[in-house]
Design a protein around this motif. Structure first.
Motif, PDB file in Angstrom:
ATOM      1  N   SER A  35       0.830  -1.202   0.000  1.00 22.12           N
ATOM      2  CA  SER A  35       0.000   0.000   0.000  1.00 22.12           C
ATOM      3  C   SER A  35       0.865   1.253   0.000  1.00 22.12           C
ATOM      4  CB  SER A  35      -0.910   0.005   1.223  1.00 22.12           C
ATOM      5  OG  SER A  35      -0.132   0.129   2.405  1.00 22.12           O
ATOM      6  N   LYS A  36       0.224   2.400  -0.246  1.00 20.77           N
ATOM      7  CA  LYS A  36       0.944   3.678  -0.255  1.00 20.77           C
ATOM      8  C   LYS A  36       1.585   3.943   1.098  1.00 20.77           C
ATOM      9  CE  LYS A  36       0.279   8.654  -0.901  1.00 20.77           C
ATOM     10  NZ  LYS A  36      -0.694   9.735  -1.226  1.00 20.77           N
ATOM     11  N   ALA A  37       0.856   3.637   2.167  1.00 20.02           N
ATOM     12  CA  ALA A  37       1.389   3.861   3.512  1.00 20.02           C
ATOM     13  C   ALA A  37       2.606   2.978   3.778  1.00 20.02           C
ATOM     14  CB  ALA A  37       0.305   3.575   4.549  1.00 20.02           C
ATOM     15  N   GLU A  38       2.540   1.731   3.304  1.00 23.63           N
ATOM     16  CA  GLU A  38       3.662   0.817   3.508  1.00 23.63           C
ATOM     17  C   GLU A  38       4.880   1.252   2.704  1.00 23.63           C
ATOM     18  OE1 GLU A  38       1.506  -3.464   4.457  1.00 23.63           O
ATOM     19  OE2 GLU A  38       1.668  -2.792   2.371  1.00 23.63           O
ATOM     20  N   ARG A  39       4.657   1.757   1.484  1.00 21.43           N
ATOM     21  CA  ARG A  39       5.776   2.250   0.675  1.00 21.43           C
ATOM     22  C   ARG A  39       6.411   3.484   1.319  1.00 21.43           C
ATOM     23  NH1 ARG A  39       5.863   0.339  -4.791  1.00 21.43           N
ATOM     24  NH2 ARG A  39       4.036  -0.926  -5.289  1.00 21.43           N
ATOM     25  N   THR A  40       5.557   4.376   1.838  1.00 21.19           N
ATOM     26  CA  THR A  40       6.062   5.586   2.493  1.00 21.19           C
ATOM     27  C   THR A  40       6.889   5.211   3.723  1.00 21.19           C
ATOM     28  OG1 THR A  40       4.130   6.846   1.753  1.00 21.19           O
ATOM     29  CG2 THR A  40       5.406   7.761   3.577  1.00 21.19           C
ATOM     30  N   LYS A  41       6.394   4.243   4.493  1.00 18.24           N
ATOM     31  CA  LYS A  41       7.120   3.778   5.670  1.00 18.24           C
ATOM     32  C   LYS A  41       8.442   3.138   5.271  1.00 18.24           C
ATOM     33  CE  LYS A  41       6.665   0.740   9.691  1.00 18.24           C
ATOM     34  NZ  LYS A  41       5.791  -0.252  10.401  1.00 18.24           N
ATOM     35  N   ALA A  42       8.421   2.345   4.200  1.00 19.82           N
ATOM     36  CA  ALA A  42       9.644   1.695   3.726  1.00 19.82           C
ATOM     37  C   ALA A  42      10.674   2.720   3.269  1.00 19.82           C
ATOM     38  CB  ALA A  42       9.313   0.733   2.581  1.00 19.82           C
ATOM     39  N   ALA A  43      10.202   3.834   2.701  1.00 20.03           N
ATOM     40  CA  ALA A  43      11.119   4.870   2.205  1.00 20.03           C
ATOM     41  C   ALA A  43      11.932   5.475   3.339  1.00 20.03           C
ATOM     42  CB  ALA A  43      10.329   5.956   1.479  1.00 20.03           C
ATOM     43  N   TRP A  44      11.250   5.884   4.417  1.00 15.97           N
ATOM     44  CA  TRP A  44      12.012   6.518   5.495  1.00 15.97           C
ATOM     45  C   TRP A  44      12.800   5.502   6.296  1.00 15.97           C
ATOM     46  CZ3 TRP A  44      11.481   5.246  10.544  1.00 15.97           C
ATOM     47  CH2 TRP A  44      10.250   4.753  11.019  1.00 15.97           C
ATOM     48  N   GLN A  45      12.297   4.266   6.395  1.00 15.87           N
ATOM     49  CA  GLN A  45      13.052   3.229   7.098  1.00 15.87           C
ATOM     50  C   GLN A  45      14.348   2.903   6.364  1.00 15.87           C
ATOM     51  OE1 GLN A  45      10.333  -0.082   7.572  1.00 15.87           O
ATOM     52  NE2 GLN A  45       9.878   0.504   9.691  1.00 15.87           N
ATOM     53  N   ALA A  46      14.285   2.783   5.033  1.00 13.52           N
ATOM     54  CA  ALA A  46      15.478   2.473   4.242  1.00 13.52           C
ATOM     55  C   ALA A  46      16.504   3.597   4.362  1.00 13.52           C
ATOM     56  CB  ALA A  46      15.100   2.260   2.782  1.00 13.52           C
ATOM     57  N   ALA A  47      16.035   4.834   4.265  1.00 12.61           N
ATOM     58  CA  ALA A  47      16.940   5.983   4.391  1.00 12.61           C
ATOM     59  C   ALA A  47      17.553   6.048   5.780  1.00 12.61           C
ATOM     60  CB  ALA A  47      16.200   7.275   4.073  1.00 12.61           C
ATOM     61  N   LEU A  48      16.748   5.757   6.815  1.00  7.60           N
ATOM     62  CA  LEU A  48      17.239   5.812   8.188  1.00  7.60           C
ATOM     63  C   LEU A  48      18.270   4.717   8.452  1.00  7.60           C
ATOM     64  CD1 LEU A  48      17.058   7.078  10.999  1.00  7.60           C
ATOM     65  CD2 LEU A  48      15.179   5.488  11.515  1.00  7.60           C
ATOM     66  N   VAL A  49      17.986   3.498   7.959  1.00  8.33           N
ATOM     67  CA  VAL A  49      18.929   2.390   8.143  1.00  8.33           C
ATOM     68  C   VAL A  49      20.255   2.693   7.453  1.00  8.33           C
ATOM     69  CG1 VAL A  49      19.399  -0.015   7.506  1.00  8.33           C
ATOM     70  CG2 VAL A  49      17.193   0.601   8.489  1.00  8.33           C
ATOM     71  N   ALA A  50      20.172   3.173   6.209  1.00  7.33           N
ATOM     72  CA  ALA A  50      21.390   3.513   5.468  1.00  7.33           C
ATOM     73  C   ALA A  50      22.162   4.613   6.193  1.00  7.33           C
ATOM     74  CB  ALA A  50      21.025   3.976   4.054  1.00  7.33           C
ATOM     75  N   PHE A  51      21.451   5.609   6.713  1.00  5.76           N
ATOM     76  CA  PHE A  51      22.088   6.715   7.432  1.00  5.76           C
ATOM     77  C   PHE A  51      22.830   6.197   8.665  1.00  5.76           C
ATOM     78  CE2 PHE A  51      21.845   9.967  10.803  1.00  5.76           C
ATOM     79  CZ  PHE A  51      22.592  10.967  10.202  1.00  5.76           C
ATOM     80  N   CYS A  52      22.190   5.332   9.429  1.00  2.90           N
ATOM     81  CA  CYS A  52      22.808   4.785  10.645  1.00  2.90           C
ATOM     82  C   CYS A  52      24.054   3.965  10.314  1.00  2.90           C
ATOM     83  CB  CYS A  52      21.805   3.927  11.410  1.00  2.90           C
ATOM     84  SG  CYS A  52      20.441   4.872  12.149  1.00  2.90           S
ATOM     85  N   VAL A  53      23.947   3.128   9.285  1.00  4.93           N
ATOM     86  CA  VAL A  53      25.090   2.291   8.893  1.00  4.93           C
ATOM     87  C   VAL A  53      26.255   3.163   8.432  1.00  4.93           C
ATOM     88  CG1 VAL A  53      25.911   0.575   7.218  1.00  4.93           C
ATOM     89  CG2 VAL A  53      23.682   0.287   8.311  1.00  4.93           C
ATOM     90  N   ILE A  54      25.959   4.156   7.594  1.00  6.56           N
ATOM     91  CA  ILE A  54      26.997   5.051   7.080  1.00  6.56           C
ATOM     92  C   ILE A  54      27.674   5.810   8.225  1.00  6.56           C
ATOM     93  CG2 ILE A  54      27.393   7.161   5.745  1.00  6.56           C
ATOM     94  CD1 ILE A  54      27.213   4.687   4.025  1.00  6.56           C
ATOM     95  N   CYS A  55      26.879   6.317   9.172  1.00  9.43           N
ATOM     96  CA  CYS A  55      27.435   7.069  10.301  1.00  9.43           C
ATOM     97  C   CYS A  55      28.334   6.192  11.166  1.00  9.43           C
ATOM     98  CB  CYS A  55      26.304   7.656  11.151  1.00  9.43           C
ATOM     99  SG  CYS A  55      25.474   9.068  10.396  1.00  9.43           S
ATOM    100  N   VAL A  56      27.893   4.964  11.424  1.00  9.93           N
ATOM    101  CA  VAL A  56      28.692   4.052  12.248  1.00  9.93           C
ATOM    102  C   VAL A  56      30.049   3.777  11.598  1.00  9.93           C
ATOM    103  CG1 VAL A  56      28.868   1.665  13.074  1.00  9.93           C
ATOM    104  CG2 VAL A  56      26.757   2.947  13.425  1.00  9.93           C
ATOM    105  N   PHE A  57      30.032   3.537  10.278  1.00 10.03           N
ATOM    106  CA  PHE A  57      31.292   3.248   9.590  1.00 10.03           C
ATOM    107  C   PHE A  57      32.142   4.498   9.406  1.00 10.03           C
ATOM    108  CE2 PHE A  57      29.403  -0.826   8.656  1.00 10.03           C
ATOM    109  CZ  PHE A  57      30.503  -1.683   8.652  1.00 10.03           C
TER     110      PHE A  57
END
Length: 203
Positions: A35-57
């Motif tokens: 659904s649109k809500a699930e895609r929107t949630k996936a968008a910010w989750q993916a960006a947040l996960v990538a941000f956290c991983v990049i910051c840690v490294f």
């Protein structure tokens, strides 16, 4: 107080490696049928996960790899193999088959957040830029802002992909899924090839 040259170098390098426009078809493919809500949630989750991983490294990358006894080529090879498995599912259409196990999988975490967005290339890049700061506040601020800016760009790209679906419809998403599978498999093979080449050079 702010190194604008280092900021531009870091942002452009990360933009080329993480490739926000190229992420769009893969994001649509991996979130197909949601659904649109699930895609929107996936968008910010993916960006947040990538941000956290990049910051840690960026902060502790070399120490983590040294502690685990893992080399960058090994990290690159494992990321490539993981992406290849996902690409094969997209190409064969298995990712579209409904199952309880697939519903429990959060594609925003794997493979979107990592290793697709926060992959070996992006990790190596931020580790290099982190070293270039020489612990000066101007450099640290420039690299930090570049990391934040690229992830905002990634989030906006994925967030507004929902509007793309209204144009291309379900049949278009299916076509994009196959194309994304082909592109993702090429990225995966290139990552594995680069890993093997690095191992050979290292002796």
């Amino acid at each position: 107080m702010f190194d604008s040259k280092l900021f531009l170098e870091a942002y452009i390098t990360l933009f080329v490696i993480m490739d926000p426009p190229g992420t769009l078809p893969i994001f649509l493919a991996l979130t197909n049928g949601r659904s649109k809500a699930e895609r929107t949630k996936a968008a910010w989750q993916a960006a947040l996960v990538a941000f956290c991983v990049i910051c840690v490294f960026a902060l502790f990358g070399q120490q983590i790899l040294d502690y685990l006894g893992v080399t960058l080529p090994a990290l690159q090879g494992s990321g490539g193999l993981l992406l290849l498995l996902i690409a094969l599912e997209l190409l064969t259409g298995r990712s579209e088959e409904p199952s309880h196990s697939n519903e429990a999988v959060n594609v925003a975490l794997v493979p979107l957040g990592t290793p697709l967005l926060a992959g070996p290339g992006a990790i190596v890049a931020v580790m290099v830029f982190a070293k270039r700061t020489d612990h000066h506040w101007s450099g640290i601020l420039a690299v930090g802002v570049a990391i934040v800016a690229i992830h905002i760009t990634l989030w906006l790209t994925m967030r507004f992909s929902v509007q793309v679906i209204r144009v291309i419809k379900d049949s278009g998403v299916t076509l994009v899924t196959r194309i994304a599978g082909l592109l993702l498999s090429a990225i995966a093979v290139q990552m594995v090839a680069d890993s093997v080449r690095a191992f050979i050079k290292a002796g």
